[in-house]
Design a protein around this motif. Sequence first.
Motif, PDB file in Angstrom:
ATOM      1  N   GLU A 494       0.830  -1.205   0.000  1.00  0.00           N
ATOM      2  CA  GLU A 494       0.000   0.000   0.000  1.00  0.00           C
ATOM      3  C   GLU A 494       0.865   1.255   0.000  1.00  0.00           C
ATOM      4  N   SER A 495       1.895   1.198   0.822  1.00  0.00           N
ATOM      5  CA  SER A 495       2.794   2.334   0.927  1.00  0.00           C
ATOM      6  C   SER A 495       3.563   2.552  -0.388  1.00  0.00           C
ATOM      7  N   GLY A 501       2.582   7.591  -6.314  1.00  0.00           N
ATOM      8  CA  GLY A 501       1.534   8.560  -6.637  1.00  0.00           C
ATOM      9  C   GLY A 501       0.272   7.891  -7.135  1.00  0.00           C
ATOM     10  N   ILE A 502       0.068   6.613  -6.743  1.00  0.00           N
ATOM     11  CA  ILE A 502      -1.160   5.906  -7.136  1.00  0.00           C
ATOM     12  C   ILE A 502      -2.087   5.903  -5.925  1.00  0.00           C
ATOM     13  N   PHE A 557       1.245  -1.862 -15.380  1.00  0.00           N
ATOM     14  CA  PHE A 557       0.136  -1.082 -14.813  1.00  0.00           C
ATOM     15  C   PHE A 557       0.674   0.007 -13.875  1.00  0.00           C
ATOM     16  N   LEU A 558       1.625  -0.359 -13.037  1.00  0.00           N
ATOM     17  CA  LEU A 558       2.184   0.621 -12.093  1.00  0.00           C
ATOM     18  C   LEU A 558       2.840   1.774 -12.852  1.00  0.00           C
ATOM     19  N   VAL A 559       3.559   1.432 -13.945  1.00  0.00           N
ATOM     20  CA  VAL A 559       4.209   2.489 -14.732  1.00  0.00           C
ATOM     21  C   VAL A 559       3.143   3.415 -15.313  1.00  0.00           C
ATOM     22  N   ASN A 563       2.257   8.541 -10.901  1.00  0.00           N
ATOM     23  CA  ASN A 563       2.127   9.973 -11.168  1.00  0.00           C
ATOM     24  C   ASN A 563       3.038  10.715 -10.193  1.00  0.00           C
ATOM     25  N   PHE A 564       4.045  11.353 -10.749  1.00  0.00           N
ATOM     26  CA  PHE A 564       5.017  12.008  -9.875  1.00  0.00           C
ATOM     27  C   PHE A 564       4.822  13.521  -9.832  1.00  0.00           C
ATOM     28  N   VAL A 565       3.705  13.968 -10.385  1.00  0.00           N
ATOM     29  CA  VAL A 565       3.396  15.404 -10.316  1.00  0.00           C
ATOM     30  C   VAL A 565       2.914  15.696  -8.904  1.00  0.00           C
TER      31      VAL A 565
END
Lengths: 663, 338
Positions: A494-495, A501-502, A557-559, A563-565
Amino acid sequence: MKISYNWLKEYVYICLSPQELADKLTNVGLVVADIQPVEDDFCLDIEVTSNRPDCLGIIGIAREIAAAEGGNLYFPETNVGSAHVDISEFINVSVEEPILCPRYTARVVRHITVTPSPEWMQKRLKCVGLRPVNNIVDITNYVMVETGQPLHAFDLDRLAEQKIIVRKARIGEEIVAINGARRALFPDMLVIADGRRPVAIAGVMGGVETEVSGSTRNILLECAQFEQRQVRRTSRALGITSDSSYRFERGIDPEGIDRVSQRAVRLIKDCTGGEIAGGTVNIRSERHETKKIVLRMERLHKVLGVEVKRDVAIDILKKLQFNILNDVDNFIDLEVPSFRGDISREIDLIEEVARIYGYNNIPTKTSINVRGSTKNKVEVVEDTIRQFLIGLGFYEVKTFSIVDTAPLQAVNLWSDKEGIDIANPLRQEESRLRTSLLPSLINTKRYNMHHGTEQIKIFEIAKVYLAGAKLPHEKTCLSILADTDYLTLKGIVESLLFNLGIFSKCEWIIFCEPGLLRNERAARVQMDGITVGYFGEASQELRFKTVSCLTELDMDFLVEKSNFVKKYHELPQYPPVFRDLAIIVDEEVTWSSIERCITDTKTAFLKEVNFFDVYRGKQIPSGKKSIALNLLFQAIDRTLKMKRSIVLSKLSSMPSTIPLAQN
Amino acid sequence: MTEKLEEVKSNLQDETKTITTRKDAEQLKIKYLGRKGIVNDLMKLIPALPTEKRAAFGQRVNFLKIEIADIIDELITKVSAEVIPKIKTELFDITLPGKRPFIGKKHPITQTIDDIKEVFARLGFDVVYGPEVELEYYNFEALNIPTDHPSRTDFDTFYIRDDVLLRSQTSTVQIRIMEKQKPPIRIIAPGRVYRPDTVDARHSFMFHQVEGLFVDEGVSFADLKGVLNQFIKTYFGQNIRMRLRPSFFPFTEPSAEVDISCSICGGRGCSVCSYSGWVEILGAGMVDPNVFKAVHYDEEKYTGFAFGMGVERITMLKYGICDIRLFYENDIRFLSQF
Ligand SMILES: [Zn+2]
């Protein structure tokens, strides 16, 4: 290719020690893998790349040395003199397959005496690793090592009907080769036959029935060219390789054949006292066309990045025996010698000049144009995950993509199609492309268990291979194995998502994969209706001594979802209000349903619903459990008072829910 | 009444003998001097006395109070002092080892790939990827390796079907990128490759390669040397020397094997470098015009270079690892060293 130091010196004048010679050869691309002293000589083992068959003879190597070092080349004596009796009296040669055998030459030597070859010849053959047999066989080997052109001597009197026919093998034919191997022949194979049967596998090996023996008096010496692919296929199909097939596969000098044949019969005459029959059989299907190439000085400069002077380039090419046709301008027109089948384009000439000029004399440029480069998203996500897990004490592992077909490896979480098999595996242990990383992680855990590491936390980022249309679908997965309890690894996952950023909510749906994951402690993890991965406690069947948890997540999927904004949120001015609750519910009621029930109330200012304990035992009826939770309320514009009545009224509508205590 | 005062004093003195801790001493102080203590009780007797005796008795009680206070303070100091040696035996040992958090490690292969990426990123190379299960075309024909050519012998390959194989080199990615993109191109492609080699200390049927490709107008062999030299100096050290030898790869011409001076013996010769002073680390060369033809590039206008290196080999050289199998056994005792 093994050569003798003393033997080489017969063709080129050098004053280099064997080690210095080896360094020179290495610098022109003929790597000397080993130098061994042999009596008063040295054996140099040279690695000849597959494009340079001209260096499979000592003369070819001498030519390279002469080009690099300067110095003249000396060629052996080939004058065969004249004779009275013509070869046509003894043999009739026909070539039925001119494409597979573009050139066939034969010479006859009569009245020979088969004896051991002279000592100097035996010594040289031994130095290059060849076993002396008799003078005739030794001479064919000697000339082959000297020139790179294979030769074969037949016992002329054993050739039926005085015939040589170069043809394809017929169904049912077979041959016993000189090395004793009996082989059935097939119609796509080229053979040398006499009037009755095959007497040699063309370019590969002669037959035992016509080989030269102590009683041989007259011989026929074959010196020919066989098509490269044909020799290669036949040699592979029959499982017979020889010094001869090795050279024919790579290509021989089509214009050198007759000279080599002359050289060999001259040696035979000198060593055995035989009598060379007049004339020669020389059948050729087509003339050799001399290749003409133009080398532009400007192109040479462009490719190498150094201005090699025209006369320097010409000198190099001349020493390599290219025939220079012009002598002006910024072009060099030239003819390629017939032994350089590897050269047909301008770029090939550029390489020749560069080789002899010396790669290490070409400058090392220290500046290139500016071009910006940024990390792609795959790299960013992989780096983030690795950094995150390493910080938590995980080791990254790398395991094989090709696995065995044991039941454990059949785990396939992502597809209902079978795994993809290797058509030509080396061993059963490595015969299938894996469909999951988890079995490999389990094996890694076991390996470490047996080597004294009981507790382990590992992960791997690699591909699984799922059957697809033409090419398989290569899905990148992140798989983790950790000796922790379920909730600890779940928290890490989860962490991890949070770090990427998901923030979408994961659904944890009960999942069953017996043998891999423990029943009732395994989940399929879903996000926005898409499966993200699988998670669970390791099955007891795996017989770990520790409680271990496993997960396999879809990296693609993770890629995609990462989201790193980042955006700053103003810090709250007013403090939150916490309210703790404990509720007694049926065993079947899950936390996620309680959480959903609470959030569904859409209570104003409710920001978080946090689980903090579950209790069973005294004061709790059997079949029920007490869940303690914490609610966080917060407003941006004021300090809140109390806000729980709505939540409580909603909660009581849940199955068998009794508010137990509130604070 | 005087006897009463003496009695209080002697009782106190008896009691002090049994007290050893500061806590008990404090209790004693409360017992005698507290609001409801013995001395205050004595004060309460005063109103009952004849008027002329009240002042004197009051003075004596006050004096006694001071006396008692002194005695108890002394006692407190004494018992407190006795505790000090006890604390000394529990002295904090600042040399005890710290409680280290448990940190994992990236696999050494990943570390090497990251190092390589780092060097080439600074030179403007992007990281790209390609499939591991490939069409035969990308592994061979497009790379100028025709069927039935003797050079195929150097490229034994695992097959899935007739025209589908496990790539035996990352050079396949060159073609896939050039098919999609026009020059200028600067890429590196790390990844797994497969060859049917029997596993031993030096061979593995699976290993990693990093392929590099640079295509533009005016790219020369001198640029190739410059870029590789930069990589070698950064990765292996500034004092390492580079040597290029002519070699043969079907997809480059001129082709070179690149050696570096042996870091183990410094070039004098040892078993690692087979006593030559040099170790081979990668293959490189100018992109063969036939490869440009396969991807429909103008071979007159553009030139380029390509290189490929074995990640395991480089890692083994850098750390002095002599068995390639260690990379795939994943023994934590091995992984924790890097
Ligand atoms: Zn060394």
